[in-house]
Design an enzyme around this catalytic site. Structure first.
Site, PDB file in Angstrom:
ATOM      1  N   TYR A  73       0.843  -1.194   0.000  1.00  0.00           N
ATOM      2  CA  TYR A  73       0.000   0.000   0.000  1.00  0.00           C
ATOM      3  C   TYR A  73       0.876   1.241   0.000  1.00  0.00           C
ATOM      4  O   TYR A  73       1.940   1.260   0.591  1.00  0.00           O
ATOM      5  CB  TYR A  73      -0.982   0.018   1.180  1.00  0.00           C
ATOM      6  CG  TYR A  73      -0.348  -0.032   2.538  1.00  0.00           C
ATOM      7  CD1 TYR A  73      -0.112   1.134   3.270  1.00  0.00           C
ATOM      8  CD2 TYR A  73       0.016  -1.245   3.122  1.00  0.00           C
ATOM      9  CE1 TYR A  73       0.455   1.095   4.524  1.00  0.00           C
ATOM     10  CE2 TYR A  73       0.580  -1.299   4.374  1.00  0.00           C
ATOM     11  CZ  TYR A  73       0.801  -0.122   5.077  1.00  0.00           C
ATOM     12  OH  TYR A  73       1.382  -0.173   6.319  1.00  0.00           O
ATOM     13  N   PRO A  74       0.417   2.300  -0.698  1.00  0.00           N
ATOM     14  CA  PRO A  74       1.140   3.569  -0.684  1.00  0.00           C
ATOM     15  C   PRO A  74       0.684   4.421   0.496  1.00  0.00           C
ATOM     16  O   PRO A  74      -0.419   4.214   1.024  1.00  0.00           O
ATOM     17  CB  PRO A  74       0.736   4.203  -2.012  1.00  0.00           C
ATOM     18  CG  PRO A  74      -0.630   3.676  -2.273  1.00  0.00           C
ATOM     19  CD  PRO A  74      -0.662   2.296  -1.678  1.00  0.00           C
ATOM     20  N   MET A  75       1.529   5.355   0.898  1.00  0.00           N
ATOM     21  CA  MET A  75       1.220   6.217   2.046  1.00  0.00           C
ATOM     22  C   MET A  75       1.687   7.641   1.817  1.00  0.00           C
ATOM     23  O   MET A  75       2.658   7.874   1.119  1.00  0.00           O
ATOM     24  CB  MET A  75       1.944   5.719   3.294  1.00  0.00           C
ATOM     25  CG  MET A  75       1.345   4.547   3.974  1.00  0.00           C
ATOM     26  SD  MET A  75       2.060   4.412   5.616  1.00  0.00           S
ATOM     27  CE  MET A  75       1.500   5.924   6.366  1.00  0.00           C
ATOM     28  N   ASN A  76       1.022   8.560   2.491  1.00  0.00           N
ATOM     29  CA  ASN A  76       1.437   9.961   2.598  1.00  0.00           C
ATOM     30  C   ASN A  76       1.319  10.388   4.048  1.00  0.00           C
ATOM     31  O   ASN A  76       0.512   9.834   4.802  1.00  0.00           O
ATOM     32  CB  ASN A  76       0.515  10.889   1.789  1.00  0.00           C
ATOM     33  CG  ASN A  76       0.807  10.880   0.312  1.00  0.00           C
ATOM     34  OD1 ASN A  76       1.866  10.476  -0.134  1.00  0.00           O
ATOM     35  ND2 ASN A  76      -0.162  11.316  -0.460  1.00  0.00           N
ATOM     36  N   GLN A 113       8.956  -6.300   6.441  1.00  0.00           N
ATOM     37  CA  GLN A 113       8.523  -5.062   5.798  1.00  0.00           C
ATOM     38  C   GLN A 113       9.670  -4.449   5.018  1.00  0.00           C
ATOM     39  O   GLN A 113      10.801  -4.412   5.487  1.00  0.00           O
ATOM     40  CB  GLN A 113       8.045  -4.081   6.857  1.00  0.00           C
ATOM     41  CG  GLN A 113       7.625  -2.743   6.312  1.00  0.00           C
ATOM     42  CD  GLN A 113       7.077  -1.833   7.401  1.00  0.00           C
ATOM     43  OE1 GLN A 113       6.477  -2.286   8.360  1.00  0.00           O
ATOM     44  NE2 GLN A 113       7.302  -0.550   7.241  1.00  0.00           N
TER      45      GLN A 113
END
Length: 183
Positions: A73-76, A113
Site C-alpha cells: 500500500y502507498p502512504m502519505n 517489511q
C-alpha cells in the site's frame, strides 16, 4: 500476451528513515556547542551518515522475502492546513515514528517489511511492502498501527493490494538478468 494487462504501476526506491538517529545526532552536536551549517557540524553529519549507510546496506538492498503472501500500500503524511506533519517539531515526529516502529517490532518474525520512497516518482510519498506466511497478520498489523497517533492524525493510505508469491523463481529473459522475479 493477450491475457496480461497492466492495470496499475508504482515507482519507488528503497530508503530508510533516520528520525531517531537524526534527532540524537543533532542533540549531541548542539550539546558540543557546534553551530548548524558550520564546517565542523557538516563533517560530523557526513561521518555519521557514512556510518549509517554502511550499517544499513542490507536494508537498502533487500532480497524479496521467501514468504507466501504479500501486501502493498502507498502512504502519505498529511500536509494540509489543519494537520501538517512537517509543522510538528522534529522531536515529536521522531517520537511518533518510534512508536510506529514499535508496532512493527511486535510482529517481528511474522511479517517482513520493506519501505520505499516515491516522492518525485509517483503520487505517493512511500510504498509499504509486507511479506508473511499468514495473510491475517496484515490486517492485525495495519489495524494496530492505525490506532497510533502518527497514523491516526497524519497518515493517509492508498489502496491495499494483496496477493500470493509463488515459490518457483522465474528468471527474467533479458541479457543474463542478475535479479529474479516471482510469478
Amino acid at each position: 500476451m493477450n491475457f496480461l494487462n497492466r492495470t496499475n504501476s508504482y515507482v519507488s526506491v528503497v530508503e530508510l528513515g533516520f528520525y531517531e538517529a537524526s534527532v540524537k545526532l543533532y542533540t549531541e552536536l548542539t550539546a558540543k556547542g557546534l553551530q548548524p551549517g558550520s564546517a565542523e557540524w557538516n563533517r560530523e553529519i557526513e561521518a555519521e551518515l557514512a556510518k549509517q549507510r554502511q550499517a544499513a546496506a542490507a536494508r537498502l538492498w533487500p532480497e524479496i522475502p521467501q514468504r507466501r503472501y504479500l501486501c502493498f500500500y502507498p502512504m502519505n503524511k498529511l500536509r494540509g492546513e489543519n494537520k501538517n506533519w512537517l509543522q510538528r517539531a522534529i522531536a515529536e515526529r521522531q517520537r511518533m515514528m518510534r512508536e510506529h516502529g514499535m508496532i512493527g517490532r511486535h510482529y517481528a518474525g511474522r511479517v517482513i517489511q520493506i519501505n520505499s520512497g516515491s516522492i518525485g516518482f509517483d503520487d505517493w510519498e512511500w510504498g509499504v511492502d509486507l511479506f508473511a506466511d499468514d495473510p491475517l497478520v496484515f490486517k492485525k498489523l495495519v489495524y494496530d498501527d492505525a490506532l497510533r497517533r502518527s497514523q491516526r492524525c497524519y497518515g493517509l493510505s492508498g489502496a491495499f493490494l494483496s496477493g500470493s508469491l509463488f515459490r518457483r523463481p522465474i528468471w527474467l529473459p533479458a541479457r543474463k538478468a542478475k535479479h529474479r522475479a516471482f510469478a
